[in-house]
Design a protein around this motif. Structure first.
Motif, PDB file in Angstrom:
ATOM      1  N   HIS A  53      -9.456 -16.175 -14.443  1.00  0.00           N
ATOM      2  CA  HIS A  53     -10.756 -16.564 -13.898  1.00  0.00           C
ATOM      3  C   HIS A  53     -11.599 -15.354 -13.511  1.00  0.00           C
ATOM      4  O   HIS A  53     -12.654 -15.503 -12.926  1.00  0.00           O
ATOM      5  N   ARG A  54     -11.108 -14.137 -13.844  1.00  0.00           N
ATOM      6  CA  ARG A  54     -11.839 -12.960 -13.379  1.00  0.00           C
ATOM      7  C   ARG A  54     -13.207 -12.827 -14.046  1.00  0.00           C
ATOM      8  O   ARG A  54     -14.103 -12.187 -13.513  1.00  0.00           O
ATOM      9  N   HIS A  55     -13.385 -13.486 -15.223  1.00  0.00           N
ATOM     10  CA  HIS A  55     -14.685 -13.435 -15.894  1.00  0.00           C
ATOM     11  C   HIS A  55     -15.792 -14.080 -15.060  1.00  0.00           C
ATOM     12  O   HIS A  55     -16.953 -13.815 -15.266  1.00  0.00           O
ATOM     13  N   ILE A  56     -15.399 -14.926 -14.088  1.00  0.00           N
ATOM     14  CA  ILE A  56     -16.430 -15.576 -13.263  1.00  0.00           C
ATOM     15  C   ILE A  56     -17.277 -14.519 -12.558  1.00  0.00           C
ATOM     16  O   ILE A  56     -18.470 -14.705 -12.325  1.00  0.00           O
ATOM     17  N   ASN A  57     -16.650 -13.386 -12.250  1.00  0.00           N
ATOM     18  CA  ASN A  57     -17.359 -12.285 -11.602  1.00  0.00           C
ATOM     19  C   ASN A  57     -18.607 -11.896 -12.390  1.00  0.00           C
ATOM     20  O   ASN A  57     -19.647 -11.581 -11.826  1.00  0.00           O
ATOM     21  N   ARG A  58     -18.491 -11.914 -13.738  1.00  0.00           N
ATOM     22  CA  ARG A  58     -19.637 -11.489 -14.560  1.00  0.00           C
ATOM     23  C   ARG A  58     -20.734 -12.559 -14.585  1.00  0.00           C
ATOM     24  O   ARG A  58     -21.852 -12.296 -14.964  1.00  0.00           O
ATOM     25  N   MET A  59     -20.356 -13.772 -14.201  1.00  0.00           N
ATOM     26  CA  MET A  59     -21.346 -14.851 -14.211  1.00  0.00           C
ATOM     27  C   MET A  59     -21.994 -15.020 -12.846  1.00  0.00           C
ATOM     28  O   MET A  59     -22.778 -15.950 -12.634  1.00  0.00           O
ATOM     29  N   ALA A  60     -21.681 -14.081 -11.934  1.00  0.00           N
ATOM     30  CA  ALA A  60     -22.134 -14.260 -10.548  1.00  0.00           C
ATOM     31  C   ALA A  60     -23.641 -14.481 -10.461  1.00  0.00           C
ATOM     32  O   ALA A  60     -24.120 -15.279  -9.654  1.00  0.00           O
ATOM     33  N   LYS A  61     -24.367 -13.770 -11.329  1.00  0.00           N
ATOM     34  CA  LYS A  61     -25.839 -13.914 -11.321  1.00  0.00           C
ATOM     35  C   LYS A  61     -26.266 -15.367 -11.555  1.00  0.00           C
ATOM     36  O   LYS A  61     -27.302 -15.810 -11.083  1.00  0.00           O
ATOM     37  N   LEU A  62     -25.459 -16.068 -12.350  1.00  0.00           N
ATOM     38  CA  LEU A  62     -25.823 -17.450 -12.704  1.00  0.00           C
ATOM     39  C   LEU A  62     -25.376 -18.452 -11.652  1.00  0.00           C
ATOM     40  O   LEU A  62     -25.603 -19.639 -11.792  1.00  0.00           O
ATOM     41  N   ASN A 102      -4.902 -18.050  -5.494  1.00  0.00           N
ATOM     42  CA  ASN A 102      -6.204 -18.077  -6.157  1.00  0.00           C
ATOM     43  C   ASN A 102      -6.289 -17.191  -7.395  1.00  0.00           C
ATOM     44  O   ASN A 102      -7.292 -16.522  -7.622  1.00  0.00           O
ATOM     45  N   THR A 103      -5.233 -17.169  -8.192  1.00  0.00           N
ATOM     46  CA  THR A 103      -5.343 -16.521  -9.492  1.00  0.00           C
ATOM     47  C   THR A 103      -4.866 -17.519 -10.527  1.00  0.00           C
ATOM     48  O   THR A 103      -4.111 -18.439 -10.212  1.00  0.00           O
ATOM     49  N   LYS A 104      -5.319 -17.321 -11.744  1.00  0.00           N
ATOM     50  CA  LYS A 104      -4.768 -18.125 -12.831  1.00  0.00           C
ATOM     51  C   LYS A 104      -4.050 -17.157 -13.747  1.00  0.00           C
ATOM     52  O   LYS A 104      -4.690 -16.345 -14.428  1.00  0.00           O
ATOM     53  N   GLY A 105      -2.742 -17.173 -13.673  1.00  0.00           N
ATOM     54  CA  GLY A 105      -1.957 -16.278 -14.521  1.00  0.00           C
ATOM     55  C   GLY A 105      -1.691 -14.928 -13.881  1.00  0.00           C
ATOM     56  O   GLY A 105      -1.458 -13.951 -14.585  1.00  0.00           O
ATOM     57  N   GLY A 106      -1.763 -14.865 -12.565  1.00  0.00           N
ATOM     58  CA  GLY A 106      -1.372 -13.623 -11.898  1.00  0.00           C
ATOM     59  C   GLY A 106      -2.537 -12.761 -11.502  1.00  0.00           C
ATOM     60  O   GLY A 106      -3.650 -12.874 -12.021  1.00  0.00           O
ATOM     61  N   LEU A 107      -2.239 -11.876 -10.560  1.00  0.00           N
ATOM     62  CA  LEU A 107      -3.255 -11.033  -9.935  1.00  0.00           C
ATOM     63  C   LEU A 107      -3.947 -10.121 -10.936  1.00  0.00           C
ATOM     64  O   LEU A 107      -5.168 -10.013 -10.976  1.00  0.00           O
ATOM     65  N   VAL A 144       0.848  -1.198   0.000  1.00  0.00           N
ATOM     66  CA  VAL A 144       0.000   0.000   0.000  1.00  0.00           C
ATOM     67  C   VAL A 144       0.885   1.250   0.000  1.00  0.00           C
ATOM     68  O   VAL A 144       0.602   2.230  -0.691  1.00  0.00           O
ATOM     69  N   ALA A 145       1.969   1.174   0.767  1.00  0.00           N
ATOM     70  CA  ALA A 145       2.903   2.312   0.789  1.00  0.00           C
ATOM     71  C   ALA A 145       3.478   2.560  -0.598  1.00  0.00           C
ATOM     72  O   ALA A 145       3.814   3.696  -0.953  1.00  0.00           O
ATOM     73  N   ALA A 146       3.576   1.497  -1.386  1.00  0.00           N
ATOM     74  CA  ALA A 146       4.100   1.630  -2.742  1.00  0.00           C
ATOM     75  C   ALA A 146       3.013   2.031  -3.731  1.00  0.00           C
ATOM     76  O   ALA A 146       3.250   2.076  -4.931  1.00  0.00           O
ATOM     77  N   GLY A 147       1.818   2.278  -3.239  1.00  0.00           N
ATOM     78  CA  GLY A 147       0.763   2.783  -4.113  1.00  0.00           C
ATOM     79  C   GLY A 147      -0.161   1.733  -4.676  1.00  0.00           C
ATOM     80  O   GLY A 147      -1.031   2.034  -5.491  1.00  0.00           O
ATOM     81  N   ARG A 148      -0.003   0.498  -4.247  1.00  0.00           N
ATOM     82  CA  ARG A 148      -0.896  -0.553  -4.763  1.00  0.00           C
ATOM     83  C   ARG A 148      -2.199  -0.554  -3.991  1.00  0.00           C
ATOM     84  O   ARG A 148      -2.219  -0.384  -2.779  1.00  0.00           O
ATOM     85  N   ARG A 149      -3.298  -0.778  -4.677  1.00  0.00           N
ATOM     86  CA  ARG A 149      -4.588  -0.872  -3.998  1.00  0.00           C
ATOM     87  C   ARG A 149      -5.177  -2.272  -4.153  1.00  0.00           C
ATOM     88  O   ARG A 149      -5.783  -2.807  -3.227  1.00  0.00           O
ATOM     89  N   THR A 150      -5.042  -2.856  -5.336  1.00  0.00           N
ATOM     90  CA  THR A 150      -5.517  -4.231  -5.527  1.00  0.00           C
ATOM     91  C   THR A 150      -4.402  -5.185  -5.105  1.00  0.00           C
ATOM     92  O   THR A 150      -3.304  -5.155  -5.650  1.00  0.00           O
ATOM     93  N   LEU A 151      -4.700  -6.026  -4.118  1.00  0.00           N
ATOM     94  CA  LEU A 151      -3.654  -6.882  -3.551  1.00  0.00           C
ATOM     95  C   LEU A 151      -3.980  -8.369  -3.687  1.00  0.00           C
ATOM     96  O   LEU A 151      -3.110  -9.216  -3.527  1.00  0.00           O
ATOM     97  N   GLY A 152      -5.249  -8.692  -3.935  1.00  0.00           N
ATOM     98  CA  GLY A 152      -5.614 -10.108  -4.017  1.00  0.00           C
ATOM     99  C   GLY A 152      -6.876 -10.291  -4.830  1.00  0.00           C
ATOM    100  O   GLY A 152      -7.485  -9.324  -5.312  1.00  0.00           O
ATOM    101  N   ARG A 153      -7.237 -11.575  -5.000  1.00  0.00           N
ATOM    102  CA  ARG A 153      -8.470 -11.922  -5.717  1.00  0.00           C
ATOM    103  C   ARG A 153      -9.346 -12.733  -4.766  1.00  0.00           C
ATOM    104  O   ARG A 153      -8.843 -13.543  -3.989  1.00  0.00           O
ATOM    105  N   SER A 154     -10.647 -12.551  -4.910  1.00  0.00           N
ATOM    106  CA  SER A 154     -11.532 -13.254  -3.990  1.00  0.00           C
ATOM    107  C   SER A 154     -11.686 -14.711  -4.404  1.00  0.00           C
ATOM    108  O   SER A 154     -11.323 -15.113  -5.507  1.00  0.00           O
TER     109      SER A 154
END
Lengths: 89, 980
Positions: free
Chosen positions: B110-119, B100-105, B44-54
């Protein structure tokens, strides 16, 4: 892990002890009916509450009586059995 | 990345050492931080905000609480996985990847799964993939590949970890203001105190929440230096009290070990977990708990954002606002959920700083920028029922949104200890209502939120603990009462048409998921947890359980108390398995002859704790094992063999009442056993079941020597001691098992061998079958017993254990002319089976009575009393329902094999089972014992046994014993064969 107060050895951890069953009166085998005898041999009161039990300190071979509240998981009292006090036996 | 843009100037009390720059890698990129930084604070001190994936939807996540239970950011260092970045210290050369990432943060495929959350509603997997059944394995593999966090490194080095037993008078859990104050109060009364705190440094809320308050900082320094100087206090930071067990046994876990702490008194001053609010976008990187931001500011001097909005429901939010302003952060708005808002000096100071406060307002939604990180919020008036007045909404751009709406007690150990908790409306939290003996609760976990009251409550608990220890006899003050408004909002949960209002960040559960679970009937807290998985992620619901309870309570229209909580089980925090794993401890008993057996290439078998030779010469790989066993059997039958029986239980019973005692314990007659004789000692329990057998040898009027089987000798001794005490008889039982080495010399030439070693008269007249004597054997005092367990002339020789090896060697030497052969338990098993002798435990089970084993002859039913007699009278009247019978089969390598436990079948029904079976070299057929229906026990009739592969084989019933039915061999009258 529970601590049990052995009347001879003092407070010792549970794994040094063995449970020896409920403290029960044996009916007179000569006069008991088969049903009474069967009840003595096979039936135990499993309801939680204050129980009188036999416990054995494995390391020293000491048998003693414990009064234990099985509902609250507490040893209330431990004492040596007095063979002279047959009234309760 | 050499500059540290978000790092604030040095401040007092910070946990970092600015003189030591540490370089590490995260996701392949080099970062620099200071010694004392955690991975998260450095990033965070280095300016990063996204640190992980759910976990489920692979959503971007940032800082949540930074309090050791923040599982938004878990990393893998190549050896260890699921490390919590919020508390993992950085060190030089550390190379980390987000889990829990495929190919890095950043580019997680697998981030597209977020768009399928409704399903993917809650229960989706349960409902969808079990039909059609044949496709389930396919889906199972796909889902398993996606599920789970972290990867186990199978090549990780093996690290042995120590364990420690530990003791103290008072264990204080939590080194915050309450815990420190409690520890000092107890230590000042003379108690030996250990304080355990999971944080890297002591101080608790004084190092974040109160760290902006000069007076609080003064209190902190005073407490810490007093604790540091106190010789009775052992302060352990980085130590988690991971579980509470009976009688104040607390598992303390640090980096390298598990300490088993037994404390006289336990004071739980574990504080609270700050709780998130539930609204649309509450998980975006940039949305965090107020105390999380304060940890970044005060401990690591990190400014995580430039412009903040605070969602408030308590005074803590206003203190937070002042901290932010002091750090140069613009506080755009405080949206206070309470219509009355905050009053008093704190509110005035916030207003004086020019911060806009909107009372009765909440955050309707939070927005993300194109990077998926917080860029603004919509604030609008909201009713107590959670209805937003969107007509009066205001969009505010910000890069930080702080949730300061309430706390829930870290009461896990209190629950484990059996504390009854009540929901207190004044503070809108569970507080201890009834504590177990020797357990105390103080501070925020006890519903005390005001700093000065916490100090007083800590002192109260410290005094109460001292009182219970008998170290203090004065007054224990009353527990302070909470004053003012509740620090906790009763329902900080807001619906949104687009969802993404997360209740559980670990498991990506949204408000609608829990409502769906309720609607599907899982509307009990335990059911809801299991169906929806709320609280089942790595943080075990520390940020979600309370909100889930609130949601369920409101849904059902019942109180929080009536809704209840889920069960808190150990561990409080994940414990690496390496700390739990122990070196295997399998105690092993060896007889004094063990070394001889080893030198003779014995193959050992475990019998209870004992190691016994199974067969000798087993390393000779050219010969099948079976052949070795048969050779031993044949040697005993034709010449002479020697077996180590030192593992038998041996009990010396002495005293005027010794015979009377045995009469009551065993089934047979003992009063009339003559000195120098022995008899069978068969024992039953009160239900008439056979429990053990052995022999009882009478060496004097008041001295019996009783054997018990190897594995049951401990139980026999225990039971004897019990009845001796109950009956008040004048006798003693001494366990002599280890005192004596024992060997059985058996075979037609056994008397020849023994005669060379003793001058005692061992002729049939002086020492007949069943006779016992004391004698000198090979110069050593021995107890001799004329036994017949293997069906041959035999002598058991018991000598003091230390002479065992010498006597054994002398016996072997004396037997050399007869080709004496040592034999193991496998040969003994066949020998006694040939003789038809059942073994208790092998040929009997937990329901077998003596009548079923054809041992009615061993019961002296006319005695006044013996244990089991009354039940045996009933059983005798009823008659046996099954009997142990001998059977035989021809040896046929091609036929289905009959083995132990194979079933005896009669008219398609199971009537019994095979208990022993072996090839008899003496009789050249397969012989065995099996339970059959009494009507089947007719010699030369056949019974059906379901053999290997379910094949029914016919076995011939035989009269027992198979070998030497007239007992000529053990009587020593069988003719001797020439020894080749």
């Amino acid at each position: 892990m529970k601590i049990i107060n052995c009347p001879v050895n003092g407070a010792r951890p549970l794994q040094e002890f063995a449970y020896g069953g409920p403290f029960r009166d044996m009916p007179d085998p000569a006069t008991a009916s088969d049903a009474e005898w069967g009840d003595y041999v096979f039936n135990r009161d499993g309801a939680p509450g204050v129980k009188r039990e036999w416990w054995y300190h494995l390391a020293s071979g000491v048998w003693f009586v414990a009064e234990r509240d099985t509902l609250r998981d507490r040893f209330l009292k431990t004492y040596l059995y007095d063979a002279g006090d047959q009234a309760n036996d | 990345m050499t500059d540290v843009p978000a790092r604030l100037p040095a401040r007092s009390g910070e946990w970092i050492d600015r003189d030591r720059v540490v370089e590490f890698r995260f996701e392949g990129q080099v970062y620099r931080g200071y010694a004392g930084d955690t991975v998260t604070s450095a990033l965070v001190a280095a300016g990063r905000r996204t640190l992980g994936r759910s976990f489920k939807y692979h959503r971007q996540r940032g800082v949540l609480s930074l309090a050791n239970h923040d599982v938004n950011v878990m990393v893998d260092d190549g050896q260890r996985t699921n490390l919590r970045a919020d508390v993992l210290p950085i060190s030089a050369g550390l190379e980390l990847q987000a889990v829990n990432t495929k190919g890095g943060l950043t580019g997680d495929r697998h981030r597209h799964i977020n768009r399928m959350a409704k399903l993917l509603p809650v229960g989706f997997y349960y409902k969808t993939f079990h039909r059609p059944r044949r496709l389930f394995p396919f889906w199972e593999r796909r889902i398993r590949a996606l599920a789970g966090l972290g990867t186990i490194k199978r090549d990780a080095p093996r690290v042995e970890t120590p364990k420690r037993y530990d003791f103290c008078d008072v264990l204080v859990i939590g080194a915050g203001p309450t815990g420190l104050s409690a520890a000092l109060a107890a230590a000042n009364n003379g108690a030996q105190v250990v304080i355990a705190d999971e944080n890297a440094r002591a101080g608790g809320s004084l190092t974040h929440q109160w760290a902006g308050d000069a007076e609080a900082v003064e209190i902190r320094e005073r407490l810490l230096s007093a604790v540091d100087a106190h010789e009775n206090i052992d302060l352990r930071t980085g130590t988690t009290a991971a579980g509470y067990y009976a009688d104040n046994w607390v598992a303390l876990v640090d980096d390298i070990r598990l300490s088993k702490m037994r404390a006289g008194q336990v004071i739980v001053a574990s504080g609270c977990f700050e709780q998130p609010a539930v609204f649309h976008g509450n998980d975006l990187p940039g949305v965090m708990l107020g105390s999380g931001a304060q940890r970044l500011l005060h401990r690591y001097a990190v400014r995580p954002f430039q412009r903040a909005v605070i969602l408030a429901a308590n005074s803590d939010a206003y203190r937070l606002a002042l901290d932010l302003v002091a750090a140069g952060i613009e506080v755009a708005t405080i949206a206070d959920l309470r219509t009355e808002g905050e009053t008093g000096p704190l509110a005035e100071r916030v207003t004086a700083e020019g911060v806009v406060v909107r009372r009765g307002c909440g955050v309707y939604e939070a927005h993300a920028d194109k990077n998926g990180e917080l860029s603004g919020v919509v604030v609008a008036p909201v009713t107590a029922e959670g209805e937003f007045d969107l007509g009066r909404q205001e969009s505010i751009s910000c890069d930080g949104l702080l949730m300061s709406v309430g706390w829930t007690p870290a009461a896990n150990l209190l629950y484990q200890a059996g504390t009854k908790m009540d929901y207190a409306d004044a503070v809108q939290q569970f507080v201890p209502a009834e504590l177990p003996d020797n357990v105390h609760a103080a501070g925020r976990v006890n519903g005390v939120h005001d700093l000065r009251q916490q100090l007083a409550d800590g002192e109260r608990a410290g005094l109460a603990a001292s009182l219970a220890l008998g170290l203090y006899s004065g007054e224990v003050p009353e527990q302070p009462r909470h004053e003012g408004g509740s620090p906790n909002h009763p329902y900080p949960i807001f619906d949104h048409p687009k969802g993404k209002n997360f209740v559980d960040f670990d498991e990506d559960l949204q408000l609608k998921d829990l409502l769906n679970a309720c609607q599907e009937g899982f509307d009990n807290i335990e059911l809801m947890k299991r169906y929806s998985t709320v609280g089942m992620g790595p943080s075990q619901g520390k940020h979600s359980n309370m909100n889930a309870v609130r949601i369920l309570a409101r849904h059902r229209g019942q109180s929080i108390m009536a809704t209840g909580t889920t069960t808190a089980r150990p561990y409080f925090h994940p414990v690496p398995l390496k700390l739990l794993a122990g070196r295997s401890f399998n105690p092993e008993r060896r007889t004094s002859l063990h070394e001889w057996h080893r030198a003779a290439d014995a193959r050992f078998v475990h019998v209870g704790d004992w190691l016994r030779p199974e067969v000798y010469g087993a390393a000779d790989t050219n010969r099948p094992l079976n052949e070795l066993v048969l050779k031993e059997v044949t040697a005993v039958r034709r010449a002479v063999g020697l077996i180590d029986v030192g593992t038998l239980g041996k009990l010396d019973i002495r005293g005027p009442d010794a015979a009377e005692f045995l009469e009551r314990i065993y089934t047979g007659r003992f009063s009339n056993v003559k000195h120098g004789r022995m008899t069978l000692a068969l024992r039953c329990d009160e239900s008439g079941v056979v429990t053990d057998d052995g022999i009882a040898a009478r060496f004097a009027g008041d001295h019996f020597y009783v054997t018990a089987s190897t594995t049951r000798s401990g139980a026999v001794l225990q039971d004897m001691q019990h009845w001796l005490m109950r009956w008040g008889l004048d006798a003693t039982v001494v366990n002599a098992t280890g005192h004596f080495a024992a060997m059985n010399l058996a075979g037609p030439y056994s008397r020849h061998v023994l005669a060379e070693l003793t001058s005692a008269d061992i002729s049939d007249d002086s020492l007949p079958f069943g006779g016992v004597a004391t004698a000198t054997v090979a110069g050593v005092p021995a107890r001799l017993m004329r036994v017949g367990f293997v069906g041959e002339l035999g002598f058991e020789i018991h000598v003091p254990a230390q002479f065992g090896p010498a006597v054994w060697e002398r016996v072997m030497a004396a037997g050399k002319q007869f080709d004496i052969c040592p034999f193991g338990v496998e040969a003994q098993r066949i020998l006694r089976l040939e003789k038809g002798i059942p073994i208790v435990g092998q040929d009997s089970d937990g329901l077998t009575n003596p009548f079923e084993m054809d041992m009615g002859w061993a019961l002296a039913m006319s005695k006044p009393f013996f244990i089991g007699q009354r039940s045996l009278q009933i059983l005798q009247r009823r008659g046996a329902e099954r009997v142990l019978a001998g059977f035989s089969l021809p040896r046929d390598g091609n036929a289905a094999q009959v083995r132990e436990s194979h079933l005896v079948i009669r008219d398609g029904e199971i009537v019994g089972r095979v208990t022993s079976v072996a090839y008899s070299p003496t009789l050249d057929r397969i012989i065995g014992l099996a339970y059959v229906a009494p009507a089947q026990n007719l010699p030369e009739s056949t019974v059906k046994i379901r053999a290997d592969g379910g094949v029914l084989r016919s076995a011939t019933v035989e009269r027992l014993p198979f070998y030497d039915p007239d007992d000529l061999a053990q009587a020593g009258v069988a003719s001797l064969q020439e020894v080749s």
